[in-house]
Write an enzyme that holds these catalytic residues in place. Structure first.
Site, PDB file in Angstrom:
ATOM      1  N   ILE A 199      -3.511  -8.570   3.130  1.00 59.74           N
ATOM      2  CA  ILE A 199      -2.281  -8.260   3.296  1.00 59.74           C
ATOM      3  C   ILE A 199      -1.717  -8.153   1.890  1.00 59.74           C
ATOM      4  O   ILE A 199      -1.280  -9.438   1.293  1.00 59.74           O
ATOM      5  CB  ILE A 199      -1.207  -8.799   4.259  1.00 59.74           C
ATOM      6  CG1 ILE A 199      -2.176  -8.508   5.513  1.00 59.74           C
ATOM      7  CG2 ILE A 199      -0.053  -8.050   4.405  1.00 59.74           C
ATOM      8  CD1 ILE A 199      -2.464  -7.101   6.045  1.00 59.74           C
ATOM      9  N   GLN A 248     -17.041  -1.864 -23.515  1.00 59.31           N
ATOM     10  CA  GLN A 248     -18.226  -1.741 -24.346  1.00 59.31           C
ATOM     11  C   GLN A 248     -17.774  -1.260 -25.820  1.00 59.31           C
ATOM     12  O   GLN A 248     -18.256  -1.573 -26.616  1.00 59.31           O
ATOM     13  CB  GLN A 248     -19.141  -0.729 -23.586  1.00 59.31           C
ATOM     14  CG  GLN A 248     -20.444  -0.475 -24.348  1.00 59.31           C
ATOM     15  CD  GLN A 248     -21.477  -1.510 -24.282  1.00 59.31           C
ATOM     16  OE1 GLN A 248     -21.136  -2.364 -23.252  1.00 59.31           O
ATOM     17  NE2 GLN A 248     -22.404  -1.793 -25.270  1.00 59.31           N
ATOM     18  N   GLY A 255     -18.051  -7.518 -28.005  1.00 56.24           N
ATOM     19  CA  GLY A 255     -17.492  -9.017 -27.805  1.00 56.24           C
ATOM     20  C   GLY A 255     -16.290  -9.250 -27.634  1.00 56.24           C
ATOM     21  O   GLY A 255     -15.986  -9.938 -26.728  1.00 56.24           O
ATOM     22  N   GLU A 273      -7.156   0.725   0.501  1.00 53.88           N
ATOM     23  CA  GLU A 273      -6.737   2.063   1.308  1.00 53.88           C
ATOM     24  C   GLU A 273      -7.914   2.820   1.548  1.00 53.88           C
ATOM     25  O   GLU A 273      -7.673   4.291   1.606  1.00 53.88           O
ATOM     26  CB  GLU A 273      -5.920   2.856   0.159  1.00 53.88           C
ATOM     27  CG  GLU A 273      -4.547   1.896  -0.189  1.00 53.88           C
ATOM     28  CD  GLU A 273      -3.468   2.231   0.833  1.00 53.88           C
ATOM     29  OE1 GLU A 273      -3.675   2.577   1.812  1.00 53.88           O
ATOM     30  OE2 GLU A 273      -2.359   1.533   0.464  1.00 53.88           O
TER      31      GLU A 273
END
Length: 390
Positions: A165, A343, A347, A370
């Site tokens: 919830i 990407q 780093g 949902e």
């Protein structure tokens, strides 16, 4: 951490009023949400004061009737507001979507007296809602829920546990689906339960990989007594009410997903055009240029899909299939776009100094809430080929 100014989406809105509304949202985003989003998410802090501000600004009840404190806005506009909020902080955007979902049953199926008594406070009076359908053993198979509501004179006594919830433990009211009759979908009824009801308690919030600022918790109903005047709709109508709410809620999640994806693309673009390697910006390299092009295309396609479904809803036409498609496509797109954004940053993308790692973690949950994306495929296939043979 990125300190670039927000890159706003150019929107085609239906009225001057809606354009002013989006401008208001952007002002709130820039002043009140974005500056603290990363820090508060890492700390797991729920921004209740932001929801209070949104309520005071008329932004918590946008798609509902102004006679009860709503904003009289079409879904086409409401969803774009959700997108703007989610791009700044998903905890806020998804929280507004969940609140709208919690108001849906009363706004659509409540009596005039119920609406007059409760909706003004729910839509513009500072209250925050939550939606209680899932349980520990009934998620995708929602019709198998076990929480019971037993009639006792003029009251109902609710006993059971709800799970996953959003706003669990912090909401002011809960729309609760409970079993009042036979097994299956026809034995379920909807109730409006105050957040401070005797016998209602929340478990410790779940420890999640993302959206740490949004509390997600189990709710325990230990003989919670609510009067029959808090029953929404007819006895046994609850599951139909829940399904109608979920169609609209799925559009909300689709818009939230595109907001997250847009934020990730903005970060990736800013980094790629500013970061130099081999004597030139990395955005000059075709490998990255193609990634950025694919990211932008997914976002534009998802936005067009959720807006088309919203326009069908606004026109009073069936939109269930399109809502499932929008939820499926937009959340899958958000997952891919955020992975690609990490990407692009290399780093740095894997560190908390930049927001893309948080956006990637947040995108994952949107493929689950949902109705999982596997459920969305089932819904779409049923519209295309009919129910499965048994």
């Amino acid at each position: 951490m990125s300190d670039r100014a927000p890159q706003w989406v150019e929107r085609r809105l239906p009225t001057e009023e809606s354009s002013q509304l989006v401008a208001l949202v952007r002002d709130i985003v820039q002043r009140e949400i974005m500056p603290r989003a990363a820090e508060e998410e890492e700390a797991g802090r729920f921004p209740r004061e932001v929801f209070t501000l949104l309520s005071e600004s008329g932004l918590l009840g946008l798609p509902y009737d102004s006679a009860h404190g709503g904003g009289d806005q079409p879904y086409e506009v409401y969803l774009q507001v959700l997108e703007e909020l989610s791009a700044a902080r998903l905890t806020v955007g998804l929280g507004v979507s969940v609140h709208s979902l919690a108001c849906h049953a009363l706004a659509g199926y409540g009596t005039k007296d119920q609406q007059a008594e409760h909706l003004p406070a729910m839509l513009s009076g500072g209250l925050l809602g939550a939606y209680c359908l899932s349980e520990p053993a009934s998620g995708s198979d929602a019709a198998s829920l076990r929480t019971k509501a037993v009639r006792d004179g003029d009251d109902w006594v609710i006993t059971g546990t709800k799970a996953w919830i959003t706003h669990g433990g912090v909401a002011d009211f809960y729309t609760v689906l409970a079993r009042t009759g036979v097994e299956g979908p026809r034995g379920i009824t909807a109730f409006l339960v105050p957040g401070d009801a005797a016998g209602l308690s929340a478990a410790v919030p779940e420890k999640k990989m993302g959206m740490k600022g949004s509390p997600t918790a189990q709710l325990h109903f230990d003989g919670v007594r609510v009067p029959d005047v808090n029953r929404i709709g007819e006895e046994g109508q609850g599951f139909a009410i829940a399904l109608s709410a979920l169609d609209s809620g799925r559009l909300g999640i689709a818009a939230c997903a595109i907001g997250v994806a847009q934020a990730a693309l903005n970060e990736a673009l800013g980094y790629a055009t500013g970061r130099e390697q081999f004597g030139r910006p990395i955005a000059d390299f075709q490998g990255l240029r193609f990634m950025l092009a694919d990211m932008a295309t997914r976002i534009e396609a998802g936005r067009a899909l959720y807006l088309e479904a919203a326009r069908l809803r606004d026109a009073g036409r069936p939109f269930s299939r399109q809502a499932a498609m929008a939820k499926l496509f937009c959340t899958d797109a958000a997952m891919q776009v955020t992975v690609d954004a990490v990407q692009v940053l290399g780093g740095y993308g894997y560190t908390q100094d930049f927001p893309v790692e948080r956006l990637m973690r947040e995108a994952k949950v949107l493929q689950i809430v949902e109705g999982t994306n596997q459920i969305q495929r089932m819904v779409i296939a049923r519209h295309l080929a009919g129910p499965e043979s048994r």
